[in-house]
Write an enzyme that holds these catalytic residues in place. Sequence first.
Site, PDB file in Angstrom:
ATOM      1  N   ASP A  42       3.056  -4.445   8.192  1.00 38.91           N
ATOM      2  CA  ASP A  42       1.986  -3.885   8.134  1.00 38.91           C
ATOM      3  C   ASP A  42       0.590  -4.682   8.024  1.00 38.91           C
ATOM      4  O   ASP A  42       0.350  -5.466   7.012  1.00 38.91           O
ATOM      5  CB  ASP A  42       1.973  -3.065   6.649  1.00 38.91           C
ATOM      6  CG  ASP A  42       0.561  -2.185   6.132  1.00 38.91           C
ATOM      7  OD1 ASP A  42      -0.498  -2.507   6.881  1.00 38.91           O
ATOM      8  OD2 ASP A  42       0.437  -1.621   5.086  1.00 38.91           O
ATOM      9  N   CYS A  96      -4.787   2.255  -3.756  1.00 39.81           N
ATOM     10  CA  CYS A  96      -3.584   2.907  -3.087  1.00 39.81           C
ATOM     11  C   CYS A  96      -2.293   2.041  -3.326  1.00 39.81           C
ATOM     12  O   CYS A  96      -1.686   1.750  -2.351  1.00 39.81           O
ATOM     13  CB  CYS A  96      -3.805   3.187  -1.498  1.00 39.81           C
ATOM     14  SG  CYS A  96      -4.983   4.627  -1.261  1.00 39.81           S
ATOM     15  N   LYS A 139     -10.435  -0.765  10.438  1.00 37.85           N
ATOM     16  CA  LYS A 139     -10.529  -2.120   9.458  1.00 37.85           C
ATOM     17  C   LYS A 139     -11.150  -3.348  10.353  1.00 37.85           C
ATOM     18  O   LYS A 139     -11.515  -4.555   9.864  1.00 37.85           O
ATOM     19  CB  LYS A 139      -9.496  -2.375   8.937  1.00 37.85           C
ATOM     20  CG  LYS A 139      -9.004  -1.139   7.715  1.00 37.85           C
ATOM     21  CD  LYS A 139      -8.029  -1.672   6.816  1.00 37.85           C
ATOM     22  CE  LYS A 139      -7.314  -0.341   6.186  1.00 37.85           C
ATOM     23  NZ  LYS A 139      -8.235   0.107   4.979  1.00 37.85           N
ATOM     24  N   HIS A 168       0.809  -1.103   0.164  1.00 31.85           N
ATOM     25  CA  HIS A 168       0.093   0.068  -0.069  1.00 31.85           C
ATOM     26  C   HIS A 168       0.821   1.207  -0.121  1.00 31.85           C
ATOM     27  O   HIS A 168       2.088   1.188   0.493  1.00 31.85           O
ATOM     28  CB  HIS A 168      -0.749  -0.182   1.371  1.00 31.85           C
ATOM     29  CG  HIS A 168      -1.940   1.006   1.298  1.00 31.85           C
ATOM     30  ND1 HIS A 168      -1.657   2.300   1.936  1.00 31.85           N
ATOM     31  CD2 HIS A 168      -3.102   0.996   1.411  1.00 31.85           C
ATOM     32  CE1 HIS A 168      -2.757   3.055   1.835  1.00 31.85           C
ATOM     33  NE2 HIS A 168      -3.890   2.337   1.535  1.00 31.85           N
ATOM     34  N   GLN A 211      -4.620  -5.154   6.813  1.00 27.96           N
ATOM     35  CA  GLN A 211      -5.492  -6.409   6.218  1.00 27.96           C
ATOM     36  C   GLN A 211      -5.485  -7.826   6.808  1.00 27.96           C
ATOM     37  O   GLN A 211      -6.069  -8.450   6.600  1.00 27.96           O
ATOM     38  CB  GLN A 211      -5.179  -6.362   4.686  1.00 27.96           C
ATOM     39  CG  GLN A 211      -5.470  -5.010   4.083  1.00 27.96           C
ATOM     40  CD  GLN A 211      -7.136  -4.564   4.255  1.00 27.96           C
ATOM     41  OE1 GLN A 211      -7.876  -5.305   4.301  1.00 27.96           O
ATOM     42  NE2 GLN A 211      -6.902  -3.332   3.637  1.00 27.96           N
TER      43      GLN A 211
HETATM   44  N1  PMP Z   1      -1.821  -0.739   4.638  1.00 31.62           N
HETATM   45  C1  PMP Z   1      -2.834  -1.334   4.162  1.00 31.62           C
HETATM   46  C2  PMP Z   1      -2.372  -2.816   3.729  1.00 31.62           C
HETATM   47  C3  PMP Z   1      -4.007  -0.952   3.855  1.00 31.62           C
HETATM   48  O1  PMP Z   1      -5.003  -1.754   3.316  1.00 31.62           O
HETATM   49  C4  PMP Z   1      -4.301   0.471   4.535  1.00 31.62           C
HETATM   50  C5  PMP Z   1      -5.540   0.933   4.156  1.00 31.62           C
HETATM   51  N2  PMP Z   1      -6.520   0.903   2.879  1.00 31.62           N
HETATM   52  C6  PMP Z   1      -3.428   1.041   4.909  1.00 31.62           C
HETATM   53  C7  PMP Z   1      -2.270   0.579   5.122  1.00 31.62           C
HETATM   54  C8  PMP Z   1      -3.642   2.469   5.509  1.00 31.62           C
HETATM   55  O2  PMP Z   1      -4.425   2.468   6.457  1.00 31.62           O
HETATM   56  P1  PMP Z   1      -4.835   3.894   7.071  1.00 31.62           P
HETATM   57  O3  PMP Z   1      -5.382   4.838   6.053  1.00 31.62           O
HETATM   58  O4  PMP Z   1      -6.053   3.465   8.175  1.00 31.62           O
HETATM   59  O5  PMP Z   1      -3.875   4.401   7.936  1.00 31.62           O
END
Ligand code: PMP
Length: 409
Positions: free
Chosen positions: A203, A367, A229, A126, A206
């Site tokens: 990270d 993203c 999430k 991401h 997910q």
């Molecule tokens: N890493 C991953 C794998 C994600 O799916 C997301 C959210 N789509 C993020 C980071 C970023 O999370 P946040 O916008 O809640 O900081």
Amino acid sequence: MSSSLFDVALIRKDFPILHQEVNGSPLVYFDNGATSQKPQQVIDAMVKYYSTYNANIHRGVHHLSQVATSAYEQAREEVRAFLNARKTEEIIFTRGTTEGINLVAQSWGRNYLKPGDEIVVTAMEHHANIVPWQLVCEQTGAILKVIPMDQNGELILEEAEKLIGLRTRMVSIIHVSNALGTINPVRQILEMARKSGAMTLIDGAQAVPHFSVDVQELDCDFYVFSAHKILGPTGVGILYGKQQLLDQLPPWQGGGDMIRTVTFEKTTYNDSPLKFEAGTPNISGVIVMAEGIRYWNALDHAAVQEHEQHLLTYATGRLKEINGLKIIGEAREKVAVISFIIEGLHPYDIGFILDKKGIALRTGHHCAQPVMEFFGIPGTLRASFSFYNTTTEIDHMVDALLVAQRMLQ
Ligand code: PMP
């Protein structure tokens, strides 16, 4: 029908948002990868906080401040147990995954990286696990390296082995891909990192909504995720870090709560975790996040996994019935997330028609622009399932996709 072990109908009663019509059809919410829906217990916890004990924490002698402080610190213990961290001092409240990674990149990276040092990420990150490292590379002269993946959306471990070496200072990898659903072999990659003496960050944005994570068993240095999430509110999340590392790291932001003493000549800092929590935090968010975790803890996780894997297999099979539909990301180990395209049609146009039928899917690059570039596509449609979804909803989605295909062709 849903898998027998798991009473989805009962679970769905806890989620008021699911029981509505959108554009004249029952809502089908398949955008759980972007954010999960919240059970009534979580919504009630938010109302209770603001209607009975809203106060600032850590500095009040009065009753409300003490109740709020105790709930805030109890939430830290809840998260510690959730990740099986050794100590509550290892749990830092952040704004979310993004802030957790930026915190490590700035507090650790900016202070310890030197020109030529290498940071290793994967081809399926991401943006939140790419850009903070690029920023710190610009600041320090460090270099970003990328573990490649194959056409199934699986990391190529032989390449990881070659890439992670003596110059590697940080291996920062996505546990589960938001764009592809791939569950990465993080244990093997962490082992490579440990052998070369590199730090590690995972990270887990997910991962935690789908399966239990044990940071002691993983033995990673840092682990990050976002509350929204996993049944909690937006704007709050977690950075787990090993205590001996957090003790060595300088603060990232300065302000109230992170200090021990302040004079105009010199300031001394608080210990972790408060050293990293400058200013009034998201008090209600933290407390309500813990309620989401309590809800999650009360579920039968083996049944949740079985149900979600059933949704994944069922949806994959049904989607493959559609002519010209291609699934992007067919890793052997996946969570219940399916990215796909339909030949000749733009994902956005399909998403628009699905919305008219009350079906919420994600369209775009999620993203993860480098992932889209790798597959040579501008974006995908993504159906990301939660334990409260059903195969009947999947049937609605497939029917709507067939209608969209007829309309657009
Ligand atoms: N890493 C991953 C794998 C994600 O799916 C997301 C959210 N789509 C993020 C980071 C970023 O999370 P946040 O916008 O809640 O900081």
